[in-house]
Write an enzyme that holds these catalytic residues in place. Structure first.
Site, PDB file in Angstrom:
ATOM      1  N   HIS A   5       0.828  -0.315   7.274  1.00 22.47           N
ATOM      2  CA  HIS A   5       0.874   1.138   6.972  1.00 22.47           C
ATOM      3  C   HIS A   5       1.722   1.730   8.275  1.00 22.47           C
ATOM      4  O   HIS A   5       1.812   1.180   9.320  1.00 22.47           O
ATOM      5  CB  HIS A   5      -0.329   2.007   7.323  1.00 22.47           C
ATOM      6  CG  HIS A   5      -1.288   1.400   6.352  1.00 22.47           C
ATOM      7  ND1 HIS A   5      -2.852   1.390   6.259  1.00 22.47           N
ATOM      8  CD2 HIS A   5      -0.976   0.779   4.858  1.00 22.47           C
ATOM      9  CE1 HIS A   5      -3.237   0.972   5.213  1.00 22.47           C
ATOM     10  NE2 HIS A   5      -2.482   0.448   4.371  1.00 22.47           N
ATOM     11  N   CYS A  30      -4.918   9.336   6.396  1.00 18.55           N
ATOM     12  CA  CYS A  30      -5.129   8.047   5.716  1.00 18.55           C
ATOM     13  C   CYS A  30      -6.338   8.374   4.741  1.00 18.55           C
ATOM     14  O   CYS A  30      -6.587   7.779   3.622  1.00 18.55           O
ATOM     15  CB  CYS A  30      -6.003   7.109   6.482  1.00 18.55           C
ATOM     16  SG  CYS A  30      -5.005   6.534   7.988  1.00 18.55           S
ATOM     17  N   ASP A  35       0.892  -1.061  -0.008  1.00 17.57           N
ATOM     18  CA  ASP A  35      -0.165  -0.077   0.000  1.00 17.57           C
ATOM     19  C   ASP A  35       0.987   1.269   0.097  1.00 17.57           C
ATOM     20  O   ASP A  35       1.904   1.254   0.581  1.00 17.57           O
ATOM     21  CB  ASP A  35      -0.955  -0.028   1.217  1.00 17.57           C
ATOM     22  CG  ASP A  35      -2.132  -0.773   0.893  1.00 17.57           C
ATOM     23  OD1 ASP A  35      -2.390  -1.092  -0.063  1.00 17.57           O
ATOM     24  OD2 ASP A  35      -2.979  -0.721   2.070  1.00 17.57           O
TER      25      ASP A  35
HETATM   26  N1  LIG Z   1      -3.299   4.743   6.016  1.00 16.43           N
HETATM   27  C1  LIG Z   1      -3.840   4.235   6.769  1.00 16.43           C
HETATM   28  N2  LIG Z   1      -5.067   3.373   6.736  1.00 16.43           N
HETATM   29  N3  LIG Z   1      -3.395   4.040   8.012  1.00 16.43           N
HETATM   30  C2  LIG Z   1      -3.759   3.463   9.199  1.00 16.43           C
HETATM   31  C3  LIG Z   1      -2.780   2.591   9.824  1.00 16.43           C
HETATM   32  C4  LIG Z   1      -3.597   2.260  11.496  1.00 16.43           C
HETATM   33  C5  LIG Z   1      -2.567   1.569  11.897  1.00 16.43           C
HETATM   34  N4  LIG Z   1      -2.495   0.078  11.523  1.00 16.43           N
HETATM   35  C6  LIG Z   1      -2.965   1.536  13.428  1.00 16.43           C
HETATM   36  O1  LIG Z   1      -3.737   0.780  14.119  1.00 16.43           O
HETATM   37  O2  LIG Z   1      -2.676   2.544  14.180  1.00 16.43           O
END
Ligand SMILES: NC(=[NH2+])NCCC[C@H](N)C(=O)O
Length: 379
Positions: A253, A361, A206
């Protein structure tokens, strides 16, 4: 304006903002459960954790209508805030309520709206690259962005689509979750089903796994799928950008783990994360956000699937090197940034944990000031 975006802090001129329309459920199947694996300690994913694609699109985990409406309201207010800041906002085509599931030769999947725009596309200078998704229900997500990307193409931008995966069960490297599950109470994902279209591990990565710092790009790689994606980026960008790998800084991410606020200054989740950063980045100054409190988040019921960690509000969007959009639900973070000289633009975003994304995001910064990929690593 022409596509022009090399970093996450230069003054923002144009942005794509996601659409929340008709986000009514999450499709629970192998790729979804793999992707949100690290977040399961925070939510109540019940056993069995997934069903195989042979069983259709899997179980649906519904999202309450009230939350969908509140999300929509918040996203539309974000659009107004951009307009007030004289930033041009582009929107994807909204998902039509009548759109059911999509079928490829290898799988069927429900369709989710183009909300987390950061994930399936990335801009390197004058080029937009559509990345190969990690979740089946997001396979066609960039289709909703066609009018926006076509317009940038007409204006002279480059437009590239990375190879699309078959996405059978065997396409996914399960080693990251297998290791994380060792000794834990979580059910390991061990029952991938064979398919006539199996072709081994495939390229899946991604855009949100990348940290763009001018000429240098840091890419989080935590499994063989990401590694292939990173190989592709490295070859494709050769001579224009330098690609560096971050080994398992996060599951995928990294924009709730580390963000660059301006040259020489990072927003980093915790000092532990800072220690894992490469030497070149450890020389940068760092801001650690205050630990998120329970009362920063709405209370959800057992049936509401929580898709992010508590660190999601670190996911800010820079409007310029001294102005940052921050979730209004996070006054502690706003105060910390103000204490470091930033102007904070508060934006309401209530249900980021239900929809898997914060302000960074939900957006894709397509045009920022600046005329070329600069070298910032000597800071
Ligand atoms: N680009 C994105 N959708 N980023 C969200 C990342 C969230 C990350 N997995 C967390 O729970 O903190």
């Amino acid at each position: 304006m022409l596509l022009n975006s090399y970093d996450s802090w230069s003054p923002l001129r144009e942005v794509v903002l996601g659409s929340a329309d008709n986000y009514t459920s999450h499709a629970r199947e192998l790729s979804f459960d793999l992707f949100f694996h690290d977040e399961t300690p925070y939510s109540r994913i019940y056993y069995p954790r997934h069903v195989s694609p042979g069983a259709g699109t899997g179980r649906r985990s519904p999202i309450k209508q009230r939350y969908v409406e509140e999300l929509r309201e918040d996203v539309e207010q974000m659009a107004d805030t951009f307009a007030q800041l004289s930033i041009t906002v582009h929107r994807p085509l909204p998902l039509d309520a009548a759109t059911g599931e999509v079928h490829t030769p290898a799988f069927a999947a429900a369709v989710v709206p183009p909300l987390n725009i950061r994930d399936n596309s990335i801009v390197f200078g004058d080029e937009i690259i559509e990345t190969p998704p990690l979740v089946r229900s997001r396979y066609f997500e960039t289709q909703f962005l066609k009018p926006v990307y076509a317009e940038y193409f007409r204006r002279g931008g480059r437009w590239t689509v990375m190879p699309r995966p078959m996405m059978t069960d065997a396409s996914f490297d399960l080693s990251y979750v297998a290791e994380a599950d060792k000794g834990s109470l979580f059910e390991t994902i061990t029952d991938p089903r064979p398919s006539p279209y199996d072709t081994g591990f495939e390229m899946m990565i991604d855009g949100a796994q990348c940290l763009r710092l001018g000429r240098d790009v840091f890419v989080n790689v935590s499994n063989a799928n990401h590694a292939l994606g990173c190989d592709w980026l490295e070859r494709h960008l050769e001579g224009r950008f330098r690609v560096h790998r971050l080994h398992r800084l996060a599951d995928s991410h990294i924009d709730s783990t580390v963000l660059a606020l301006r040259p020489g200054l990072l927003l980093v989740r915790t000092p532990d994360v800072a220690e894992q950063l490469p030497k070149a980045l450890q020389r940068w100054d760092m801001i650690f956000p205050p630990e998120p409190e329970d009362n920063n988040f709405p209370d959800y019921d057992d049936g509401d699937l929580i898709l992010t960690s508590r660190y999601i509000d670190l996911n800010v969007l820079s409007v310029s090197p001294d102005t940052v959009m921050v979730n209004a639900a996070c006054p502690e973070l706003a105060r910390t940034l103000e204490g470091r000289g930033f102007t904070v633009v508060p934006v309401r975003h209530r249900h980021r944990r239900l929809f898997g994304g914060g302000l960074h995001c939900f957006t894709l910064d397509t045009v920022r000031e600046g005329s070329g990929p600069e070298d910032y690593l000597d800071y």
